[in-house]
Each structure stands twice: as structure tokens, then as C-alpha cells.
Design an enzyme around this catalytic site. Structure first.
Site, PDB file in Angstrom:
ATOM      1  N   LYS A 120       0.836  -1.196   0.000  1.00 36.67           N
ATOM      2  CA  LYS A 120       0.000   0.000   0.000  1.00 36.67           C
ATOM      3  C   LYS A 120       0.873   1.249   0.000  1.00 36.67           C
ATOM      4  CE  LYS A 120      -0.442   0.236   5.034  1.00 36.67           C
ATOM      5  NZ  LYS A 120      -1.354   0.447   6.165  1.00 36.67           N
ATOM      6  N   ARG A 180     -10.477   1.723  14.799  1.00 38.69           N
ATOM      7  CA  ARG A 180     -10.404   2.295  13.462  1.00 38.69           C
ATOM      8  C   ARG A 180     -11.525   1.688  12.620  1.00 38.69           C
ATOM      9  NH1 ARG A 180      -4.560   2.250  10.656  1.00 38.69           N
ATOM     10  NH2 ARG A 180      -5.060   0.046  10.384  1.00 38.69           N
ATOM     11  N   ARG A 210       1.717 -10.323   7.830  1.00 39.49           N
ATOM     12  CA  ARG A 210       1.618  -9.251   6.834  1.00 39.49           C
ATOM     13  C   ARG A 210       2.574  -8.092   7.175  1.00 39.49           C
ATOM     14  NH1 ARG A 210      -3.620  -8.697   9.787  1.00 39.49           N
ATOM     15  NH2 ARG A 210      -3.452  -6.666  10.802  1.00 39.49           N
TER      16      ARG A 210
END
Length: 376
Positions: free
Chosen positions: A38, A136, A224
Site C-alpha cells: 500500500k 479504526r 503481513r
């Protein structure tokens, strides 16, 4: 663009990327590997980085949004892609068409994906997001039974393939107690889902960089790593936990545009916040400013590595240029290369001065700064 013709450039070592990939993979040998690309691969260039990770055998790639996923697909990258962030329900059909996996945490998006997949004669792969304490995105799990019920409602929609489930740690590089609390909450929700609904998932994941290094118990079915993949530790406490150690992937350089000599009491740059003394002095002008990613907060604070030593930034960083001070012994000339960060000057140095983290400075390197890729 080559190193010899660039005004300011970043060198990206795909060899160091490979080293970090293998190092991190060795930390979690029994887990799948998701390479986080990202934010343009944390500033390193999403497409070249993703291609190398696919060559190395990564199981998944992760992006933040649909546009990033579309960019990888347009580049011919066919590996599984997980969108970690928000996608508007109105774009569900595009997500299905791109054959990407979507992180899901609300019924409107899950329903839109189900309907779009049904219309296309497909099944939409999704990973359910659980909020265990990041506050979040995700289904809030303060009451595991209620969270499991809500998640099962999403899973039960037709034309969805609920392949995975995940959460995100808020402080895995600083607070073991809170991290283990989040992990326990996640496990409680998984237990409720299996016990009450018989629901299990092929891929359960929660370990980003800090947890990959600090907490092997959290590796589960997939890890990840993000910042660690690019050779930087999320916190100094993580160093030394990964065997041979991580290698920074990006170095940033600028070429001296001019060497200037000034008389006594001459001010430097906007606002005249720096000034030479009674003996005057010299500067090297670098064609790099805050539009390139050199934060203005580093004015009169940061520095570069030039002519074998640290040279301080003098005056305010301009949009496209900055000035560094030279002492009387410096043998600097136009065309010489200054290292903004790299082997001699870690990006963490400027991050500390700027009151931020390495992530931000790496992501801030502007798109107009060419990336030059090396296998070494």
C-alpha cells in the site's frame, strides 16, 4: 532516467527487499506471507516491488484501496490482492471484476459485493475485519458473542467467499499486555464463531511487522509485514529479533547544483532564519525541497552526508531546493552527490529530528523523484 542525469533520485535495492522477505519469512515459516505494498509500497514503487515479491513467492499482496489494487492489476499482476481499507459499496462491481479480496466490516459493503458477484456469476472473496482495540475499522468485539453474530450475518450472504478474518494491533511495538489483550479478544471471537455457527476461516491473520518480530504466537495462518519488509524496524526494541537483520531498501540522493560563497552577515533562505557570522561562509545548493519529500520541519535541523561527513541544512527548506553549510575544508563542487538518507545517514535520524516515524518520511518521497531499481 539514470543516476548520472537525475537532479534528485531514490535508489531502491530489490536485492535488499529479497533479503528482508527471506528473513521475515524465516520468522514465520509455517504461515502464509502477505507483502504490504500500500501507499506505493511505502514510497518504494508498488509495481516493481510487487513484481519482485511475486517472483519470490509471496502468497498475497495488500493495498489500502481499490485504486491501488486496480494499478497492480493494470500492470499485469495476477497474485491475490487484499484491500485492507474502505471501498464504497457503489464500487463493489469493480472490486469483483478485478478479482480482488475485500476487507469487510459493514453490511452495506458485504451486501453490495454479494449482489455484484451474483450478477457476474462469481463469488467475491472477503476477509472479515474485527476491531479488537485499534478503534479504526472493523466489527467491534467488546462482546464476543454479539461480534460473532454480526460477523456470521455478513458471512451468510450469498455469493460471498469468506476466506479470511483479521484484526490489527495498535501497540505491538510498545505494549505487550495490550497486544495480548487484543489477541485474546480475537481468539474469543473466533471461538464463538466456530462454537455457535460452525464458522471457520482458511486464513486468520493479525501480525504486522512488530508482531512478526515480537510475538510468534500471533503468526497464525498468515503474516503481513509492512515497514520491516522495507528494511526498517517499527521500534528499536524489535532490532535483533530477526536473525541476520533487516536491510534498508531505499536510499535518497540529490546532486549539488551550486557551491556559493558569501560575505559576513549574509542571511540564508526564506525568513532569514540562518545567517553567516563575521567570517562569511559557503553553502552547497541541493535541488531537493519539501515538494520532493524533504520535510520543511528539518529546516536548520536536518542534514545530508556530503564529501565524507555530515553537513547541516542551513535556513528554511524551500519547495524545490535547500542549502547545506560547508566548512573551510570541504572540497565540494557542482555535480557531487549528497546522501539525504541511506547507508551513512539512516532515515530514522531525520524522523527523530522531525518528530515523526520512518514510515512517513519514506511515504513522503514525491512521485517526481525518480526511483532507480537495483538488484544488488
Amino acid at each position: 532516467m539514470t543516476r548520472e542525469t537525475a537532479r534528485t533520485w531514490a535508489e531502491v535495492s530489490l536485492g535488499n527487499l529479497e533479503h528482508n522477505y527471506r528473513d521475515l519469512r524465516a520468522c514465520a515459516p509455517d504461515s502464509r506471507f502477505l507483502g504490504t505494498v500500500k501507499a506505493n509500497a511505502y514510497g518504494h514503487g508498488a509495481i516493481p516491488v510487487a513484481r519482485r515479491l511475486v517472483e519470490l513467492g509471496t502468497d498475497y499482496l495488500a493495498v489500502a484501496c481499490l485504486d491501488e489494487a486496480a494499478g497492480l492489476r493494470e500492470a499485469g499482476i495476477t497474485a491475490p490482492i487484499l484491500i485492507l481499507g474502505y471501498t464504497p459499496p457503489e464500487l463493489a462491481a469493480e472490486a469483483v471484476d478485478l478479482d480482488v479480496t475485500q476487507g469487510v466490516f459493514t453490511r452495506p459493503l458485504a451486501k453490495a459485493l454479494s449482489e455484484a458477484a451474483g450478477a457476474a456469476g462469481k463469488r467475491a472473496r472477503v476477509h472479515l475485519k474485527v476491531d479488537t482495540g485499534m478503534s479504526r475499522l472493523g466489527v467491534l468485539d467488546q462482546e464476543p458473542g454479539q461480534a460473532a453474530k454480526e460477523l456470521e450475518t455478513l458471512c451468510a450472504l450469498p455469493h460471498l467467499e469468506p476466506e479470511g478474518i483479521f484484526t490489527h494491533f495498535a501497540n505491538a511495538d510498545g505494549d505487550e499486555e495490550y497486544t495480548m489483550l487484543q489477541f485474546t479478544r480475537f481468539l474469543d471471537v473466533l471461538e464463538e464463531l466456530e462454537k455457535k455457527y460452525g464458522r471457520t476461516f482458511e486464513i486468520r491473520h493479525c501480525a504486522a511487522s512488530a508482531a512478526v518480530l515480537n510475538y510468534p504466537c500471533t503468526h497464525m495462518d498468515m503474516v503481513r509485514p509492512g515497514i520491516a519488509l522495507y528494511g526498517h524496524y517499527p521500534d528499536p526494541s524489535c532490532e535483533g529479533l530477526d536473525g541476520p537483520g533487516l536491510k534498508p531498501v531505499m536510499s535518497l540522493y540529490s546532486r549539488v547544483a551550486a557551491v556559493r560563497e558569501f560575505p559576513a552577515d549574509t542571511p540564508v533562505s526564506y525568513g532569514c532564519t540562518a545567517q553567516f557570522g563575521r567570517d562569511g561562509g559557503r553553502t552547497a545548493v541541493l535541488p531537493m525541497g519539501y515538494a520532493d519529500g524533504l520535510h520543511r520541519v528539518l529546516s536548520n535541523e536536518g542534514g545530508v552526508w556530503l564529501d565524507g561527513r555530515y553537513r547541516p541544512i542551513m535556513g528554511r527548506v524551500c519547495m524545490d531546493m535547500c542549502m547545506v553549510g560547508l566548512d573551510e575544508t570541504a572540497s565540494v563542487k557542482p555535480g557531487d552527490v549528497a546522501e539525504v538518507f541511506g547507508p551513512h545517514l539512516p532515515v530514522e535520524h531525520h524522523a527523530e529530528l522531525a518528530g515523526t516515524i520512518s514510515y512517513e518520511l519514506l511515504c513522503s518521497v514525491a512521485s517526481r523523484v525518480p526511483r532507480i531499481y537495483k538488484d544488488a
